[in-house]
Motif scaffolding. Sequence first.
Motif, PDB file in Angstrom:
ATOM      1  N   ARG A   1       0.841  -1.193   0.000  1.00 46.17           N
ATOM      2  CA  ARG A   1       0.000   0.000   0.000  1.00 46.17           C
ATOM      3  C   ARG A   1       0.877   1.244   0.000  1.00 46.17           C
ATOM      4  N   VAL A   2       0.349   2.306  -0.581  1.00 43.66           N
ATOM      5  CA  VAL A   2       1.033   3.594  -0.630  1.00 43.66           C
ATOM      6  C   VAL A   2       0.088   4.632  -0.039  1.00 43.66           C
ATOM      7  N   LEU A   3       0.560   5.371   0.950  1.00 44.38           N
ATOM      8  CA  LEU A   3      -0.250   6.403   1.589  1.00 44.38           C
ATOM      9  C   LEU A   3       0.181   7.763   1.051  1.00 44.38           C
ATOM     10  N   SER A   4      -0.675   8.385   0.251  1.00 41.54           N
ATOM     11  CA  SER A   4      -0.373   9.701  -0.319  1.00 41.54           C
ATOM     12  C   SER A   4      -1.164  10.763   0.428  1.00 41.54           C
ATOM     13  N   MET A   5      -0.445  11.736   0.948  1.00 40.75           N
ATOM     14  CA  MET A   5      -1.055  12.854   1.664  1.00 40.75           C
ATOM     15  C   MET A   5      -0.503  14.136   1.056  1.00 40.75           C
ATOM     16  N   GLY A   6      -1.197  14.610   0.026  1.00 40.38           N
ATOM     17  CA  GLY A   6      -0.665  15.758  -0.714  1.00 40.38           C
ATOM     18  C   GLY A   6       0.579  15.318  -1.461  1.00 40.38           C
ATOM     19  N   ARG A   7       1.664  15.999  -1.218  1.00 36.11           N
ATOM     20  CA  ARG A   7       2.926  15.644  -1.875  1.00 36.11           C
ATOM     21  C   ARG A   7       3.758  14.660  -1.066  1.00 36.11           C
ATOM     22  N   VAL A   8       3.278  14.311   0.118  1.00 41.96           N
ATOM     23  CA  VAL A   8       4.000  13.383   0.995  1.00 41.96           C
ATOM     24  C   VAL A   8       3.518  11.963   0.723  1.00 41.96           C
ATOM     25  N   ILE A   9       4.457  11.056   0.527  1.00 41.55           N
ATOM     26  CA  ILE A   9       4.140   9.647   0.301  1.00 41.55           C
ATOM     27  C   ILE A   9       4.795   8.832   1.407  1.00 41.55           C
ATOM     28  N   LYS A  10       4.005   7.990   2.040  1.00 45.08           N
ATOM     29  CA  LYS A  10       4.514   7.107   3.095  1.00 45.08           C
ATOM     30  C   LYS A  10       4.149   5.670   2.760  1.00 45.08           C
ATOM     31  N   ILE A  11       4.977   4.741   3.229  1.00 41.88           N
ATOM     32  CA  ILE A  11       4.771   3.311   3.038  1.00 41.88           C
ATOM     33  C   ILE A  11       4.590   2.674   4.411  1.00 41.88           C
ATOM     34  N   PRO A  12       3.496   1.923   4.626  1.00 48.09           N
ATOM     35  CA  PRO A  12       3.308   1.248   5.909  1.00 48.09           C
ATOM     36  C   PRO A  12       4.374   0.167   6.132  1.00 48.09           C
ATOM     37  N   THR A  13       5.052   0.231   7.252  1.00 53.71           N
ATOM     38  CA  THR A  13       6.102  -0.752   7.520  1.00 53.71           C
ATOM     39  C   THR A  13       5.522  -2.153   7.705  1.00 53.71           C
ATOM     40  N   HIS A  14       4.296  -2.261   8.220  1.00 50.54           N
ATOM     41  CA  HIS A  14       3.660  -3.575   8.367  1.00 50.54           C
ATOM     42  C   HIS A  14       3.556  -4.265   7.003  1.00 50.54           C
ATOM     43  N   ASP A  15       3.262  -3.490   5.961  1.00 49.06           N
ATOM     44  CA  ASP A  15       3.171  -4.056   4.617  1.00 49.06           C
ATOM     45  C   ASP A  15       4.524  -4.582   4.140  1.00 49.06           C
ATOM     46  N   LEU A  16       5.594  -3.861   4.467  1.00 50.61           N
ATOM     47  CA  LEU A  16       6.931  -4.331   4.090  1.00 50.61           C
ATOM     48  C   LEU A  16       7.257  -5.648   4.797  1.00 50.61           C
ATOM     49  N   ILE A  17       6.908  -5.733   6.068  1.00 45.58           N
ATOM     50  CA  ILE A  17       7.144  -6.961   6.831  1.00 45.58           C
ATOM     51  C   ILE A  17       6.341  -8.110   6.240  1.00 45.58           C
ATOM     52  N   THR A  18       5.076  -7.845   5.896  1.00 41.64           N
ATOM     53  CA  THR A  18       4.229  -8.872   5.289  1.00 41.64           C
ATOM     54  C   THR A  18       4.814  -9.345   3.963  1.00 41.64           C
ATOM     55  N   LEU A  19       5.334  -8.422   3.190  1.00 42.44           N
ATOM     56  CA  LEU A  19       5.938  -8.751   1.898  1.00 42.44           C
ATOM     57  C   LEU A  19       7.198  -9.593   2.059  1.00 42.44           C
ATOM     58  N   LEU A  20       8.043  -9.216   3.002  1.00 40.49           N
ATOM     59  CA  LEU A  20       9.354  -9.861   3.143  1.00 40.49           C
ATOM     60  C   LEU A  20       9.375 -11.073   4.059  1.00 40.49           C
ATOM     61  N   TYR A  21       8.429 -11.150   4.986  1.00 37.79           N
ATOM     62  CA  TYR A  21       8.397 -12.241   5.963  1.00 37.79           C
ATOM     63  C   TYR A  21       7.018 -12.906   5.999  1.00 37.79           C
ATOM     64  N   PRO A  22       6.557 -13.475   4.897  1.00 41.48           N
ATOM     65  CA  PRO A  22       5.200 -14.028   4.850  1.00 41.48           C
ATOM     66  C   PRO A  22       5.015 -15.302   5.664  1.00 41.48           C
ATOM     67  N   SER A  23       6.099 -15.932   6.098  1.00 39.69           N
ATOM     68  CA  SER A  23       5.971 -17.206   6.799  1.00 39.69           C
ATOM     69  C   SER A  23       5.822 -17.064   8.312  1.00 39.69           C
ATOM     70  N   SER A  24       5.957 -15.832   8.858  1.00 41.88           N
ATOM     71  CA  SER A  24       5.808 -15.719  10.301  1.00 41.88           C
ATOM     72  C   SER A  24       4.346 -15.873  10.687  1.00 41.88           C
ATOM     73  N   PRO A  25       4.076 -16.457  11.848  1.00 41.28           N
ATOM     74  CA  PRO A  25       2.721 -16.833  12.244  1.00 41.28           C
ATOM     75  C   PRO A  25       1.704 -15.694  12.203  1.00 41.28           C
ATOM     76  N   HIS A  26       2.034 -14.533  12.799  1.00 42.10           N
ATOM     77  CA  HIS A  26       1.030 -13.471  12.816  1.00 42.10           C
ATOM     78  C   HIS A  26       0.855 -12.852  11.440  1.00 42.10           C
ATOM     79  N   VAL A  27       1.892 -12.851  10.610  1.00 48.97           N
ATOM     80  CA  VAL A  27       1.763 -12.337   9.251  1.00 48.97           C
ATOM     81  C   VAL A  27       0.924 -13.296   8.419  1.00 48.97           C
ATOM     82  N   ALA A  28       1.124 -14.594   8.589  1.00 50.81           N
ATOM     83  CA  ALA A  28       0.325 -15.578   7.863  1.00 50.81           C
ATOM     84  C   ALA A  28      -1.150 -15.426   8.223  1.00 50.81           C
ATOM     85  N   ALA A  29      -1.451 -15.143   9.481  1.00 49.83           N
ATOM     86  CA  ALA A  29      -2.836 -14.933   9.902  1.00 49.83           C
ATOM     87  C   ALA A  29      -3.413 -13.682   9.248  1.00 49.83           C
ATOM     88  N   ASP A  30      -2.612 -12.618   9.156  1.00 50.46           N
ATOM     89  CA  ASP A  30      -3.062 -11.396   8.499  1.00 50.46           C
ATOM     90  C   ASP A  30      -3.358 -11.654   7.029  1.00 50.46           C
TER      91      ASP A  30
END
Length: 86
Positions: free
Chosen positions: A45-74
């Motif tokens: 996901r990409v969060l755009s607020m005017g000219r500011v763009i932020k990336i949720p760190t939870h999404d990065l963790i989900t992308l890179l570590y899909p095998s962890s238990p709580h991420v798999a549940a998500d």
Amino acid sequence: MSVNWTREAIEALGPTTTVETAASVIGVSKWLGYQLIKRGEWPTRVLSMGRVIKIPTHDLITLLYPSSPHVAADLAATSEDEGSAA
């Protein structure tokens, strides 16, 4: 200088991070990160607020570590939500 992006290091970034940092986490340049966002091809996901763009760190963790238990549940919950929307 290259940063070793461990799960703990990503979590320490807080709830969101910049495109530059997120690009570093997934191993692409800042320029490519912005191009992927512009084309709608950024893998989280990409969060755009005017000219500011932020990336949720939870999404990065989900992308890179899909095998962890709580991420798999998500991921399972997200899949169920998408299936019920059809």
